[in-house]
Every structure is written in structure tokens, then in C-alpha cells.
Enzyme design. Structure first.
Site, PDB file in Angstrom:
ATOM      1  N   SER A 142       0.853  -1.190   0.000  1.00  0.00           N
ATOM      2  CA  SER A 142       0.000   0.000   0.000  1.00  0.00           C
ATOM      3  C   SER A 142       0.886   1.236   0.000  1.00  0.00           C
ATOM      4  CB  SER A 142      -0.896   0.029   1.245  1.00  0.00           C
ATOM      5  OG  SER A 142      -1.555   1.283   1.381  1.00  0.00           O
ATOM      6  N   TYR A 155      -2.388  -0.811   9.814  1.00  0.00           N
ATOM      7  CA  TYR A 155      -2.344  -1.187   8.403  1.00  0.00           C
ATOM      8  C   TYR A 155      -1.062  -0.690   7.754  1.00  0.00           C
ATOM      9  CZ  TYR A 155      -3.934  -1.597   3.539  1.00  0.00           C
ATOM     10  OH  TYR A 155      -4.058  -1.913   2.204  1.00  0.00           O
TER      11      TYR A 155
END
Length: 265
Positions: A142, A155
């Protein structure tokens, strides 16, 4: 060589393949000639892919947090279908909240899937790849791994760990012909993205998309310079490139697919 033949004869394992980016990766690899073992804990999506592509996609129920199950799945897949040439780590979860509200279980579960899962799958497949002298591992991370995001600490940290793990693995096995790269998407139209919007009270998808593209000073987001939010296939195309011989001299690379959102900071 035609695009449809680019991965002809290759066998790939894709985790998190039941929907979203993982499902798009399966479709894209199959379109380029590969056979795919589509793995997910929720089997509904991968079963549908196997039914759509009989003989080309094999559905597999797999919990990437279980190292033993991963080892067994790789061994059984290779015994039945042949050696794995490609592995794509897509399985991931998101627990979105500020750090002061972040529970230990949420932190642990996020790392169990997003980081430990990458270790388990990569370690299981790279043994055979290194012995054979070829292979490609692609981890979908990401852009949050490189740029801080509010409400996404677990995350972002887990994805940053996955990126560095993949690079270290790539360095260790480069001399044995195995390439290891990462693809780092930004905002992408997936169920995970829609869940974030719902959690933020944004029920209208069109309005939520406009806000993502425009950016938000309060949450320190710059917006998306290309003026559109990604679709899963945009990420899948980057994965397919890195898995192919077109990227034969690329390893330890982190390819951002975010429309310029992070300004490549």
C-alpha cells in the site's frame, strides 16, 4: 509475443483471490496464459473464478496466518499441478481507527494477515523457486507503507513491514534467479475502500470518490493528481508486468500505483 501468451505455461499462486485486487490479479494472469491457484479463506469468490475458468483456475481455501497450512497447500499444489513460477501476496485486512483506540487484538490480527501471511507464503514458495533457479514473487502492499495516514497505523505499519521483508527476501535469492517486488496501490475501488467510506459516514460512493480525488487537508491527504480513483485491474496490470519476463531485470522494486497521490514521497 502476444499478451495472451506472455505467461503461457506458468503456474501462479494468488492469495486474497476471492475478490477485489486479488480477483483482478487472477483474471489478468489467466488472460496472459497462466494457470492460477486462487487462494482465499472465503471460498465463494475463488470457487466462482474456478467455475468461470475451468482447467485454468484451481480454487483453494487457505488461511495465510497458518504457516503449516500454507506449507501443506504449496506442497500439494505443486504435487498436483507442477512447480509454482509466480506467487502474489494479496491477502490483507484493515482495522481503521486512531492509535488511542487501537486494540491489541486488532494490531495482532492486522500483522498476522498483512505481514505474517506474506512471510508464510513467500517462504513456502521460494524454496522451490530458488532450487529451480527462477521465479517471481509480488507482494501487494500500500502507498500507506511509505506515507503516514491518520487512522491507519496498524495497516500502514504492517504493509511497511511487508515491503521491507519482500525486499530483503529478494536480495537473498537474487543470485538464484528469483525476483521479489512489491506493488503499492493507493485508493482503489474495492470492498475494503467502501468499508472505509462507510466507517467514515460516507454512504454515497460517487461523493466519496470525489472527496478522495480532491484530497482532504484535515486528514493530510493530497488527493489524486490523475483525477481518478484506481480500479482493481489497474493494480493487477502492474502485478502482471512484474511477474512477467518484461520485468526480468527488476527486483527489490516498490511500484506505486496511486495516480500520484503520495507525490512519491
Amino acid at each position: 509475443m502476444n499478451a495472451e501468451e506472455e505467461l503461457q505455461g506458468r503456474l501462479a499462486l494468488v492469495t486474497g483471490a476471492g475478490r477485489g485486487i486479488g480477483g483482478a490479479v487472477v483474471e489478468t494472469l489467466v488472460a496472459r496464459g497462466a494457470r492460477v491457484v486462487a487462494a482465499d479463506l472465503d471460498t465463494e469468490g475463488v470457487t466462482g473464478l474456478a467455475e468461470t475458468h475451468p482447467g485454468r483456475v484451481t480454487a483453494l481455501r487457505l488461511d495465510v496466518t497458518d504457516a503449516g497450512a500454507v506449507d501443506n497447500a504449496v506442497e500439494e499444489a505443486e504435487a498436483a499441478l507442477g512447480p509454482l513460477d509466480i506467487a502474489v501476496n494479496v491477502a490483507g485486512i484493515l482495522r481503521s481507527c486512531e492509535v488511542v483506540e487501537l486494540g491489541d487484538d486488532d494490531w495482532a490480527q492486522t500483522f498476522a494477515v498483512n505481514t505474517d501471511g506474506v512471510l508464510h507464503v513467500s517462504r513456502a514458495v521460494v524454496r522451490g523457486m530458488a532450487e529451480r533457479g527462477s521465479g517471481s514473487i509480488v507482494t501487494v502492499a500500500s502507498n500507506a507503507a511509505g506515507v503516514p495516514r491518520t487512522g491507519m497505523s496498524a495497516y500502514a505499519a504492517s504493509k511497511a513491514a511487508a515491503v521491507m521483508f519482500t525486499k530483503c527476501l529478494g536480495l537473498e535469492v537474487a543470485a538464484r534467479g528469483v525476483r521479489c517486488n512489491t506493488v503499492s496501490p493507493g485508493s482503489t475501488l474495492t470492498d475494503m475502500q467502501r468499508g472505509m467510506w462507510r466507517d467514515a459516514g460516507m454512504a454515497d460512493e460517487d461523493e466519496a470518490t470525489r472527496r478522495v480525488v480532491a484530497g482532504d487537508l484535515a486528514s493530510h491527504r493530497t488527493g489524486i493528481p490523475l483525477g481518478r480513483i484506481a480500479e482493481p485491474v489497474d493494480v493487477a496490470e502492474a502485478v502482471a508486468f512484474l511477474a512477467s519476463d518484461r520485468a526480468r531485470h527488476i527486483t527489490l522494486h516498490d511500484l506505486y500505483v496511486d495516480g500520484g497521490a503520495t507525490l512519491r514521497a
